[in-house]
Scaffold this motif. Structure first.
Motif, PDB file in Angstrom:
ATOM      1  N   GLU A 101      18.150 -36.431  28.130  1.00 16.47           N
ATOM      2  CA  GLU A 101      17.491 -35.226  28.639  1.00 16.47           C
ATOM      3  C   GLU A 101      16.014 -35.482  28.852  1.00 16.47           C
ATOM      4  O   GLU A 101      15.424 -35.057  29.834  1.00 16.47           O
ATOM      5  CB  GLU A 101      17.588 -34.091  27.615  1.00 16.47           C
ATOM      6  CG  GLU A 101      18.922 -33.443  27.499  1.00 16.47           C
ATOM      7  CD  GLU A 101      18.927 -32.454  26.332  1.00 16.47           C
ATOM      8  OE1 GLU A 101      17.875 -31.872  26.035  1.00 16.47           O
ATOM      9  OE2 GLU A 101      19.988 -32.304  25.714  1.00 16.47           O
ATOM     10  N   ASN A 145      12.755 -20.553  28.891  1.00 19.37           N
ATOM     11  CA  ASN A 145      12.245 -21.658  29.689  1.00 19.37           C
ATOM     12  C   ASN A 145      11.240 -21.201  30.749  1.00 19.37           C
ATOM     13  O   ASN A 145      10.836 -21.994  31.593  1.00 19.37           O
ATOM     14  CB  ASN A 145      13.400 -22.416  30.357  1.00 19.37           C
ATOM     15  CG  ASN A 145      14.155 -23.263  29.349  1.00 19.37           C
ATOM     16  OD1 ASN A 145      13.617 -23.586  28.294  1.00 19.37           O
ATOM     17  ND2 ASN A 145      15.387 -23.611  29.663  1.00 19.37           N
ATOM     18  N   HIS A 186      18.227 -26.430  38.466  1.00 27.69           N
ATOM     19  CA  HIS A 186      17.663 -26.444  37.122  1.00 27.69           C
ATOM     20  C   HIS A 186      18.753 -26.447  36.053  1.00 27.69           C
ATOM     21  O   HIS A 186      18.717 -27.195  35.094  1.00 27.69           O
ATOM     22  CB  HIS A 186      16.753 -25.232  36.950  1.00 27.69           C
ATOM     23  CG  HIS A 186      16.022 -25.207  35.644  1.00 27.69           C
ATOM     24  ND1 HIS A 186      16.605 -24.824  34.468  1.00 27.69           N
ATOM     25  CD2 HIS A 186      14.745 -25.531  35.340  1.00 27.69           C
ATOM     26  CE1 HIS A 186      15.707 -24.904  33.497  1.00 27.69           C
ATOM     27  NE2 HIS A 186      14.579 -25.332  33.996  1.00 27.69           N
ATOM     28  N   ASN A 232      15.265 -37.566  31.873  1.00 27.60           N
ATOM     29  CA  ASN A 232      15.570 -36.709  33.004  1.00 27.60           C
ATOM     30  C   ASN A 232      14.388 -35.791  33.307  1.00 27.60           C
ATOM     31  O   ASN A 232      13.931 -35.653  34.432  1.00 27.60           O
ATOM     32  CB  ASN A 232      16.802 -35.870  32.635  1.00 27.60           C
ATOM     33  CG  ASN A 232      17.585 -35.421  33.839  1.00 27.60           C
ATOM     34  OD1 ASN A 232      17.563 -36.101  34.870  1.00 27.60           O
ATOM     35  ND2 ASN A 232      18.271 -34.312  33.730  1.00 27.60           N
ATOM     36  N   GLU A 233      13.899 -35.189  32.244  1.00 21.34           N
ATOM     37  CA  GLU A 233      12.826 -34.231  32.400  1.00 21.34           C
ATOM     38  C   GLU A 233      11.571 -34.893  32.951  1.00 21.34           C
ATOM     39  O   GLU A 233      10.917 -34.398  33.864  1.00 21.34           O
ATOM     40  CB  GLU A 233      12.537 -33.579  31.041  1.00 21.34           C
ATOM     41  CG  GLU A 233      11.388 -32.596  31.101  1.00 21.34           C
ATOM     42  CD  GLU A 233      11.552 -31.460  30.100  1.00 21.34           C
ATOM     43  OE1 GLU A 233      12.391 -31.578  29.202  1.00 21.34           O
ATOM     44  OE2 GLU A 233      10.841 -30.464  30.247  1.00 21.34           O
ATOM     45  N   SER A 285      10.030 -24.210  33.091  1.00 26.42           N
ATOM     46  CA  SER A 285       9.919 -25.445  32.305  1.00 26.42           C
ATOM     47  C   SER A 285      11.307 -25.925  31.892  1.00 26.42           C
ATOM     48  O   SER A 285      12.310 -25.306  32.218  1.00 26.42           O
ATOM     49  CB  SER A 285       9.062 -25.198  31.062  1.00 26.42           C
ATOM     50  OG  SER A 285       9.809 -24.497  30.102  1.00 26.42           O
ATOM     51  N   ASP A 286      11.312 -26.998  31.150  1.00 28.72           N
ATOM     52  CA  ASP A 286      12.530 -27.564  30.563  1.00 28.72           C
ATOM     53  C   ASP A 286      13.517 -28.053  31.614  1.00 28.72           C
ATOM     54  O   ASP A 286      14.511 -27.393  31.920  1.00 28.72           O
ATOM     55  CB  ASP A 286      13.201 -26.551  29.639  1.00 28.72           C
ATOM     56  CG  ASP A 286      13.846 -27.268  28.462  1.00 28.72           C
ATOM     57  OD1 ASP A 286      14.294 -28.413  28.661  1.00 28.72           O
ATOM     58  OD2 ASP A 286      13.894 -26.699  27.364  1.00 28.72           O
ATOM     59  N   PHE A 287      13.261 -29.226  32.122  1.00 25.76           N
ATOM     60  CA  PHE A 287      14.122 -29.798  33.154  1.00 25.76           C
ATOM     61  C   PHE A 287      15.129 -30.790  32.596  1.00 25.76           C
ATOM     62  O   PHE A 287      15.672 -31.606  33.315  1.00 25.76           O
ATOM     63  CB  PHE A 287      13.260 -30.456  34.240  1.00 25.76           C
ATOM     64  CG  PHE A 287      12.616 -29.448  35.129  1.00 25.76           C
ATOM     65  CD1 PHE A 287      11.544 -28.698  34.678  1.00 25.76           C
ATOM     66  CD2 PHE A 287      13.110 -29.203  36.396  1.00 25.76           C
ATOM     67  CE1 PHE A 287      10.963 -27.739  35.481  1.00 25.76           C
ATOM     68  CE2 PHE A 287      12.535 -28.245  37.211  1.00 25.76           C
ATOM     69  CZ  PHE A 287      11.453 -27.508  36.748  1.00 25.76           C
ATOM     70  N   GLY A 288      15.377 -30.684  31.288  1.00 21.99           N
ATOM     71  CA  GLY A 288      16.282 -31.637  30.648  1.00 21.99           C
ATOM     72  C   GLY A 288      17.688 -31.621  31.219  1.00 21.99           C
ATOM     73  O   GLY A 288      18.394 -32.614  31.221  1.00 21.99           O
TER      74      GLY A 288
END
Ligand code: NAG
Ligand code: NAG
Ligand code: NAG
Ligand code: NAG
Ligand code: NAG
Ligand code: NAG
Ligand code: NAG
Ligand code: NAG
Length: 623
Positions: free
Chosen positions: A498, A588, A581, A501-502, A600-603
């Motif tokens: 993750e 997020n 997303h 990825n983010e 936010s939070d592109f995991g």
């Protein structure tokens, strides 16, 4: 009270005159709860239990025109079948007849040719057999003068179909080998046994399994003295008490009704969903009280050996602490079936045991138990045998007993409440590696970690709270800029994937409604992301706080909605990458000092090519 009385076999004559027969049929209605050898039940007639709770007779399921003999609740507005006699051999017309015959069998006959369609069986015979429908939904064959349950020749409770009724005993008679288990209907129109069944499996230490044909789909877990291990808080019904019996004669469980006014049943449907239902008079209908399997973590062995499923994480599978994926390549592709292995190999001599808490105990098919040993004796027992992989306390209500495992540990999930402790065999080198007590971490980040890294050097003080999967804390750069640091906890193996990825996604994106990444760090076990600092935290903090949410006026709300939509439009259409997303939620959405929203939070995010407009996802991610 009227009953049909049979002398000899006059029904053979009736069949010659179907018109007359059906006229007579409409006038006869049996309202007794018992029939003897001179009486019978034809299609259209029924038996009703003495308290009026259950009714037995002929019915057609769903859209089928076939006729079956079954049991249902007498006075509920929804006809609910709880048991079927001839589930595999339907009658194609209304010519069936139910009788009790000597020396003690309940039989369903084809009235046209006298052939037997279905029959109960019995190991004994009695002089004057009767069949009686009892108020708890049990049709029994017994001697007319002997009502004691232990002398029943046969009872439908021993041959359940897809429904568990309170009082029924499920499990195995170890003397006769007879197993009572639930088996689903093939479809709503066809009560013959389908693919799914629900067993109390006595292999190893007894546990309840939901199977599809021979393969286990879901495991409720082992009996821990209070409940079955996989049923956390709230899955218990206050109106019933579970009784578990394990001795040389039987392994079984049953529910005893505490509150008789509550009508409940437990079923397994044709697609393998087990459900507890409660009748709600006010609604004139059944309400589902619980579903099993409840979520993806209930899928048997999803995360493979030594994997642990946590429904609060995405993806849900991770390795137990101090274990690593056996096949790291497969692991990042969401193929968890190979599970995990110890970081350090066992040596047998000198191995230690480490405690893992808050879990549903693993599959106990290859296990051994002793009901009186203490936990210390249990440890000694496990240590003695090199093939013993783990041990746990057997009985939480008595606080003793020993359960030990001899194989890889599979089907572990972490439970937020009421999880148990297990002690897993580990190499001695792992004994000192626990970091539980360290609460100050000084992480130093170095510059130039590739194009995405901004050259900066900083010292952060992060106070570590236990159990937080991710922590967002505030720091200050040398130039005075405030930053937010997101630190991935070490014990989530899925974190690294993750994390990368983010970094990859967000570094390539720039939009005023996306949070800005200032830097990152991957060093040893530390994974840190450095963001611009958002003084108003995340949207959920405001939205779900009664006082703060009042400060959000409509104009602000509209701006936030608008900003999120702009950010999404950019992700979906305007960015070079085109990104979904996949985990968009209030927590997020971060808010800057002017309440501008930043996604936010592109995991979990997934990229699809610049020309593609559709993508398929094969699994559930995010929350
Ligand atoms: C069967 O039940 C009926 C009605 O209760 C009764 O009249 C009859 O004597 C019973 N027959 C036998 C064999 O018990
Ligand atoms: C019976 O068939 C109709 C139409 O095909 C369908 O809508 C209905 O759900 C079916 N009922 C049952 C119980 O299967
Ligand atoms: C059904 O009968 C039982 C027992 O007589 C009663 O307690 C219950 O309220 C009845 N239910 C309905 C839906 O009529
Ligand atoms: C009952 O008997 C008739 C006549 O022999 C036959 O046609 C019919 O298929 C039988 N029904 C069943 C369910 O066996
Ligand atoms: C009754 O039939 C079932 C299934 O056909 C069988 O397993 C059981 O052993 C039989 N019981 C007796 C007492 O014959
Ligand atoms: C652990 O054991 C496995 C299988 O025996 C072996 O392939 C692996 O190299 C060993 N690992 C270490 C670190 O010794
Ligand atoms: C269980 O353990 C106790 C204490 O160690 C021992 O006395 C007893 O024989 C054991 N029982 C069985 C069935 O192994
Ligand atoms: C260890 O346990 C296994 C599985 O129960 C058993 O087959 C084996 O004999 C045991 N070994 C020793 C040394 O007790």
């Amino acid at each position: 009270m009227t009953t049909t009385v049979q002398m000899g076999s006059p029904w053979k004559c009736f069949s010659c005159f179907p018109v007359i027969f059906s006229l007579i049929l409409q006038q006869i209605s049996v309202t007794a709860d018992t029939i003897n050898v001179t009486q019978s039940i034809r299609d259209g007639e029924t038996l009703v239990s003495s308290g009026g709770i259950f009714e037995m007779g002929f019915f057609s399921p769903g859209n089928s025109s076939n006729r079956y003999v079954g049991l249902w609740y007498n006075n509920l507005t929804v006809r609910t079948i709880v048991w079927v006699a001839n589930r595999e051999i339907p009658l194609t017309n209304t010519d069936g007849i139910l009788r009790v015959i000597n020396p003690g069998l309940l039989v369903l006959l084809n009235n046209t040719n006298g052939g037997t369609i279905w029959s109960s069986n019995a190991s004994r015979s009695v002089h004057n057999p009767v069949a009686q429908l009892l108020d708890y939904g049990n049709i029994v064959v017994r001697d007319a003068n002997d009502e004691s349950p232990e002398n029943f020749l046969w009872q439908s409770f021993d041959y359940p179909t897809d429904t568990y009724l309170p009082g029924m005993r499920c499990g195995r008679n170890l003397q006769t080998g007879l197993e009572n288990y639930l088996s689903a209907w093939r479809s709503n129109d066809d009560p013959s046994p389908g693919e799914y069944s629900f067993h109390l499996d006595p292999t190893g230490f007894p546990q309840i399994l939901l199977k599809r044909d021979e393969s286990v789909q879901f495991r409720i877990g082992t009996w821990n003295g209070i409940r079955f291990s996989g049923t956390p808080d709230g899955r218990e019904d206050p109106t019933h008490r579970l009784v578990f019996v394990m001795n040389e004669n039987e392994v079984s469980y049953r529910e005893e009704t505490i509150d008789r006014s509550v009508i409940t049943r437990f079923t397994i449907n044709p697609s393998g969903l087990a459900q507890r239902w409660t009748w709600v008079d006010r609604r004139h209908g059944w309400v589902v009280y619980l579903n099993m399997p409840a979520d993806i973590c209930d899928s048997y062995g999803l995360c493979g050996p030594y994997g642990s499923c946590n429904i609060g994480n995405s993806p849900s599978c991770g390795c137990l602490e101090r274990f690593v994926p056996r096949d790291p390549g497969g692991w990042v592709r969401a193929d968890w079936s190979n599970g995990c292995v110890r970081r350090s190999n066992l040596s047998c001599q000198g191995d230690v045991f480490l405690r893992y808490s808050g879990i549903k105990l693993p599959d106990a098919t290859y296990s051994w138990y002793n009901t009186s040993m203490s936990l210390e004796e249990c440890r000694t027992e496990c240590l003695r045998n090199c093939s013993c992989t783990a041990y746990a306390q057997l009985d939480r209500s008595k606080g003793n007993g020993c359960l030990i495992w001899f194989d890889d540990l599979v089907d572990i999930r972490s439970l937020s409440t009421d999880g148990q402790d297990i002690y897993i065999r580990m190499a001695s080198s792992e004994a000192g590696s626990t970091r539980k007590n360290r609460d100050i971490l000084i992480a130093s980040l170095t510059s130039a970690m590739g194009a995405i890294l901004i050259g900066l050097s900083l010292f952060l003080c992060i106070r570590k709270k236990r159990n937080d999967r991710k922590m967002k804390k505030k720091g200050i750069l040398e130039g005075g800029q405030e930053i937010a640091v997101k630190r991935l906890s070490k014990d989530s193996m899925q974190g690294l994937y993750e994390f990368k990825n983010e970094v990859i996604f967000i570094a390539k994106l720039q939009h005023r409604n996306l949070v800005r990444l200032l830097g990152c760090c991957i060093q040893g076990e530390e994974n840190l992301l450095i963001y611009e600092f958002m003084p108003n935290k995340s949207l959920d903090v405001i939205l779900f706080d009664q006082t703060k949410s009042k400060l959000l006026d409509w104009q602000t709300r509209f701006n936030i909605i608008n900003g999120i939509a702009r950010g999404l439009l950019y992700l979906h259409q305007d960015s070079r990458l085109r990104i979904i997303h996949r985990d968009l939620k209030a927590s997020n959405i971060l808010l800057d000092s002017d309440m501008n929203p930043k996604i936010s939070d592109f995991g979990m995010a997934r990229c699809f090519g610049g020309n593609e407009t559709e993508a398929k996802t094969r699994r559930v991610v995010g929350t």
